[in-house]
Design a protein around this motif. Structure first.
Motif, mmCIF file in Angstrom:
data_model
loop_
_atom_site.group_PDB
_atom_site.id
_atom_site.type_symbol
_atom_site.label_atom_id
_atom_site.label_comp_id
_atom_site.label_asym_id
_atom_site.label_seq_id
_atom_site.Cartn_x
_atom_site.Cartn_y
_atom_site.Cartn_z
ATOM 1 N N GLU A 15 11.832 83.175 38.072
ATOM 2 C CA GLU A 15 12.829 82.184 39.040
ATOM 3 C C GLU A 15 11.973 81.384 40.024
ATOM 4 O OE1 GLU A 15 15.580 84.281 42.117
ATOM 5 O OE2 GLU A 15 14.180 85.988 42.318
ATOM 6 N N ASP A 228 22.368 79.417 37.141
ATOM 7 C CA ASP A 228 21.869 79.031 38.342
ATOM 8 C C ASP A 228 22.099 77.655 38.803
ATOM 9 O OD1 ASP A 228 19.987 78.329 40.414
ATOM 10 O OD2 ASP A 228 18.497 79.764 40.000
ATOM 11 N N THR A 230 21.845 75.926 41.504
ATOM 12 C CA THR A 230 20.927 75.104 42.279
ATOM 13 C C THR A 230 19.599 74.633 41.470
ATOM 14 O OG1 THR A 230 21.256 76.429 44.270
ATOM 15 C CG2 THR A 230 18.985 75.233 44.317
ATOM 16 N N LYS A 231 19.361 75.458 40.370
ATOM 17 C CA LYS A 231 17.967 75.010 39.750
ATOM 18 C C LYS A 231 18.576 74.517 38.229
ATOM 19 C CE LYS A 231 14.808 78.075 41.744
ATOM 20 N NZ LYS A 231 13.491 79.251 41.562
ATOM 21 N N ASN A 235 20.188 81.919 33.896
ATOM 22 C CA ASN A 235 19.482 83.174 34.252
ATOM 23 C C ASN A 235 19.572 83.927 32.834
ATOM 24 O OD1 ASN A 235 18.780 83.043 36.955
ATOM 25 N ND2 ASN A 235 21.078 83.286 37.411
ATOM 26 N N PRO A 246 16.991 87.406 37.124
ATOM 27 C CA PRO A 246 16.988 85.874 37.340
ATOM 28 C C PRO A 246 15.752 85.163 36.483
ATOM 29 C CG PRO A 246 16.013 87.033 38.942
ATOM 30 C CD PRO A 246 16.730 88.152 38.069
#
Length: 266
Positions: A15, A228, A230-231, A235, A246
């Motif tokens: 991650e 995910d 945010t990114k 996952n 993750p």
């Protein structure tokens, strides 16, 4: 995840984007080519496919089958033949190669032990001598079978296969998610939910003629811990309690790109 020098996909990173595995799986390379083609880079995808067949050890030229994986230096690691790789090879052939050859390859594949003629399901893998190794039924593999059938075989058959698949323990009717795998008899269920399986489920719904369902599933999937936010990465999997792994695998990210493109085109 992308090796710029060799233009090949590494297996996975964690991650924090720290490097974990540089092994090269044939299915990852083929997913990458499919993603390129669907993203509009048809010529680049075609050239990449040509190089993969002519200059790498992924492709067994004599048997016309895909070996499982190699290391970063191109050294041979596994010559086992997994259904997933063979099916992705057929899809890639249909998209950027020879559609007639793709149809022939699908029929030829159904004559190997990878195909369970009685249950009309895909066994997991055989060795290079076509000796039987595993009859487990992974959701990713069965869904790739549906997608392959829709693209190069019989679209009506593909729809029937998808509906039949939803009657097995692979499909969680309540949550509308795909479990990881079952054994040949439909027992021994793994309840882990892999992001790639869910994404292939989205694509399968779309190509089987259920576009509205495909859009709904993709949106719903983004509300789970598999995504995910945010990114903007997938996952690897969650277990039955919703605890996620993750790590970011090439296969999941590429399947996500393809799923997005397919849903956007509907």
């Amino acid at each position: 995840l992308w090796d710029k020098d060799k233009e090949e996909w590494n297996e996975y990173i964690d991650e924090d984007y720290e490097f974990v595995s540089s092994n090269r799986f044939s299915r990852s390379q083929l997913l990458g080519i499919i993603a390129e083609a669907i993203a509009g880079n048809q010529e680049e995808a075609r050239e990449h496919f040509r190089r993969l067949k002519e200059k790498s050890t992924f492709w067994d030229k004599d048997k016309e089958e895909w070996n499982e994986y190699i290391d970063k230096e191109g050294g041979f690691i596994s010559s086992d033949r997994f259904s997933q790789a063979q099916l992705l090879g057929i899809i890639t052939e249909a998209l950027v190669g020879d559609s007639k050859k793709a149809k022939e390859q699908l029929e030829k594949l159904k004559q190997t032990p990878l195909w369970d003629k009685e249950k009309e399901e895909w066994n997991e893998y055989i060795d290079e001598d076509h000796e039987f190794v595993s009859s487990s039924r992974f959701s990713q593999t069965q869904l790739l079978g549906v997608i392959t059938e829709a693209l190069v075989g019989d679209s009506k058959k593909a729809k029937e296969q998808l509906e039949k698949l939803k009657q097995t323990p692979l499909w969680d009717k309540e949550k509308e998610e795909w479990n990881e795998y079952i054994d040949k008899e439909g027992g021994f269920i793994s309840l882990d939910r892999f992001s790639q399986a869910q994404l292939l489920g989205v694509i399968a719904e779309a190509v089987a003629g259920n576009p509205k369902k495909a859009k709904e599933q993709l949106e719903k999937l983004k509300q789970t811990p598999l995504w995910d936010e945010t990114k903007e990465k997938w996952n690897e999997y969650i277990d039955e309690d919703g605890i996620e792994n993750p790590d970011f695998y090439s296969d999941a990210q590429l399947s996500g790109i393809i799923a997005e493109a397919v849903v956007e085109s509907i």
